[in-house]
Enzyme design. Structure first.
Site, mmCIF file in Angstrom:
data_model
loop_
_atom_site.group_PDB
_atom_site.id
_atom_site.type_symbol
_atom_site.label_atom_id
_atom_site.label_comp_id
_atom_site.label_asym_id
_atom_site.label_seq_id
_atom_site.Cartn_x
_atom_site.Cartn_y
_atom_site.Cartn_z
ATOM 1 N N ASN A 42 0.841 -1.215 0.000
ATOM 2 C CA ASN A 42 0.000 0.000 0.000
ATOM 3 C C ASN A 42 0.871 1.258 0.000
ATOM 4 O OD1 ASN A 42 -2.088 -1.816 0.297
ATOM 5 N ND2 ASN A 42 -2.415 -1.406 2.472
ATOM 6 N N ASN A 181 1.011 4.985 15.338
ATOM 7 C CA ASN A 181 -0.264 5.561 15.763
ATOM 8 C C ASN A 181 -0.272 5.505 17.295
ATOM 9 O OD1 ASN A 181 -0.966 2.954 16.502
ATOM 10 N ND2 ASN A 181 -2.317 2.609 14.761
ATOM 11 N N ASP A 249 -1.123 3.855 5.696
ATOM 12 C CA ASP A 249 -0.138 3.534 4.648
ATOM 13 C C ASP A 249 -0.025 4.685 3.653
ATOM 14 O OD1 ASP A 249 0.151 1.071 5.856
ATOM 15 O OD2 ASP A 249 -1.468 0.196 4.676
#
Ligand code: RIB
Length: 297
Positions: A42, A181, A249
């Site tokens: 990705n 994250n 991504d």
């Protein structure tokens, strides 16, 4: 812009569900599709669409999915010279809820055939790159081999530490840009992340461990960045999310491209946030990115 991605290639098996299933529960899906995925693939697809020349180091299975995944990368003009074939193609079982949230179960498959030796065999592609981009969906020892090779040759390393796992200080010290994250930030630091202050404190502890720059992705809350000299919050692009799969991504791919275009860190994050904001408005992890998405260019 020459980028080398060392990472995963998956087939995503996606179920649309009213909400993410609870333990012990059975629910009906309202839609089903298979699509191309894998964090590595990705990110590579994003970078290629944004104008980078991308070399991929990875592995697909000796099966029909593997052939299709290779063709997909080549269709995006990504070099697959360093993509080997072994075992079965990696796949991901993904639930996407009505609010666009996702939950993912990985089957590593061929991604775990990416060995330190196969990374070293791609040395030319690594040392010639303007940046090397990695995630954690291949064996950690192969990530280590890629980071060491890049660092020895002064090639900037962007590491997206997903899925989350604890990493050694000696490895973190060789990473130029780390993009966790909130969940990954908590795992990396062992700290509880629930306030802005806790994000800042966790990032500072990563800088103390030797990371050059940390960019924390916060979904619709945007991103926080710090390199010890400059730090700040960048707002997310406001959109109606249909499917958040692959948003991180797209963010990582665009951030890398932005930095290679010599954007300031803040501008590269803003650019990445626009690209990720577009991706969540479409279904699937790999979506077409319009060329006029970023008027700031
Ligand atoms: O980040 C989203 C990706 O995670 C999916 O495409 C899936 O394949 C997993 O790798």
């Amino acid at each position: 812009m020459k980028m080398t991605v060392i990472g995963s290639i998956n087939i995503d098996v996606v179920y649309d569900v009213p909400y993410i299933v609870k333990p012990g529960e059975t629910i009906h899906s309202t839609g089903y599709q298979t699509s191309f995925g894998g964090k590595g693939a990705n990110q590579a697809v994003t970078m290629s669409q944004l104008g980078a020349q991308v070399d991929f180091v990875g592995c697909v299975g000796q099966d029909d999915f593997g052939k299709r995944a290779l063709t997909n990368l080549r269709d995006y003009h990504i070099s697959t010279q360093h993509v080997s074939e072994a075992g079965v193609t990696g796949n991901a079982l993904i639930q996407v809820s009505e609010t666009g949230e996702n939950a993912i179960v990985l089957m590593n498959g061929a991604n775990y055939h990416v060995t330190p030796d196969s990374v070293k065999e791609a040395k030319d592609a690594i040392v010639d790159a303007d940046a090397v981009v990695m995630q954690l969906e291949i064996p950690l020892e192969s990530v280590v081999a890629g980071i060491e090779l890049a660092a020895e040759n002064n090639v900037p390393v962007i590491l997206n530490p997903a899925p989350a796992q604890k990493l050694s200080n000696s490895l973190l010290a060789k990473v130029d840009i780390l993009t966790p994250n909130e969940t990954e930030l908590a795992t990396l630091t062992g700290m509880e992340i629930n306030t802005k202050e806790s994000i800042i404190a966790a990032c500072d502890s990563l800088l103390e461990q030797g990371v050059t720059c940390v960019v924390v992705t916060l979904g619709e809350q945007g991103a926080y960045f710090t390199d010890g000299k400059e730090s700040g919050w960048v707002a997310a692009t406001k959109v109606k999310a249909l499917d958040t799969t692959g948003a991180g991504d797209a963010f990582n791919g665009a951030l890398t491209v932005g930095l290679c275009k010599k954007y300031s860190l803040r501008k590269a994050i803003d650019y990445a946030s626009k690209v990720a904001g577009h991706v969540v408005t479409q279904k699937g992890a790999q979506v077409k990115i319009p060329t006029d998405l970023y008027p700031g260019e």
